[in-house]
Design a protein around this motif. Structure first.
Motif, PDB file in Angstrom:
ATOM      1  N   TRP A  77      44.697  47.365  45.041  1.00 19.36           N
ATOM      2  CA  TRP A  77      44.235  48.726  44.757  1.00 19.36           C
ATOM      3  C   TRP A  77      44.404  49.635  45.974  1.00 19.36           C
ATOM      4  CZ3 TRP A  77      38.384  50.100  44.015  1.00 19.36           C
ATOM      5  CH2 TRP A  77      38.262  51.388  43.499  1.00 19.36           C
ATOM      6  N   ASP A  88      40.687  43.069  35.424  1.00 22.78           N
ATOM      7  CA  ASP A  88      40.704  42.671  36.834  1.00 22.78           C
ATOM      8  C   ASP A  88      39.284  42.613  37.389  1.00 22.78           C
ATOM      9  OD1 ASP A  88      43.556  42.575  37.050  1.00 22.78           O
ATOM     10  OD2 ASP A  88      43.598  44.755  37.300  1.00 22.78           O
ATOM     11  N   TRP A  89      38.491  43.649  37.101  1.00 19.96           N
ATOM     12  CA  TRP A  89      37.114  43.701  37.605  1.00 19.96           C
ATOM     13  C   TRP A  89      36.233  42.628  36.973  1.00 19.96           C
ATOM     14  CZ3 TRP A  89      37.072  45.616  42.016  1.00 19.96           C
ATOM     15  CH2 TRP A  89      37.742  46.788  42.343  1.00 19.96           C
TER      16      TRP A  89
END
Length: 108
Positions: A77, A88-89
């Motif tokens: 990022w 992703d998080w």
């Protein structure tokens, strides 16, 4: 606990940063010194986890793997400018939970 987390972060940055420099050297035709500096940083990455106080090599490296995933998402990022998506998080959060269980679960 703070010292353990700090060592994991430093190790992760060394692995990602060193690997990134080697990547730039080999994949993007950067000068040889990128590869040499990256290789030295990768050697330091191999040493840093040994400073952990946890007695088990396997647990340290398993936990480090989860921290590495979070750092890799952040590196992508902030350095590669690839915005993480919700998956992703979520995946990174699952890894943090896994790291916490591996390192700090009560054992008898």
């Amino acid at each position: 606990m703070v010292a353990a987390i700090l060592l994991f972060v430093i190790a992760g940055l060394a692995e990602i940063g060193g690997g990134y420099l080697v990547w730039l050297w080999l994949r993007e035709s950067r000068p040889l010194w990128y590869g040499l500096v990256g290789s030295l940083i990768l050697i330091s990455y191999g040493i840093i986890p040994t400073l952990q106080k946890f007695p088990s090599f396997g647990r340290v490296y398993a936990a480090y793997g989860g921290v590495f995933i979070v750092l890799a998402v952040l590196w992508g990022w902030l350095v590669d400018k690839k915005t993480p998506d919700v998956y992703d998080w979520v995946g990174a959060a699952i890894c943090v939970i896994g790291v916490s269980v591996i390192l700090w679960a009560p054992r008898h």
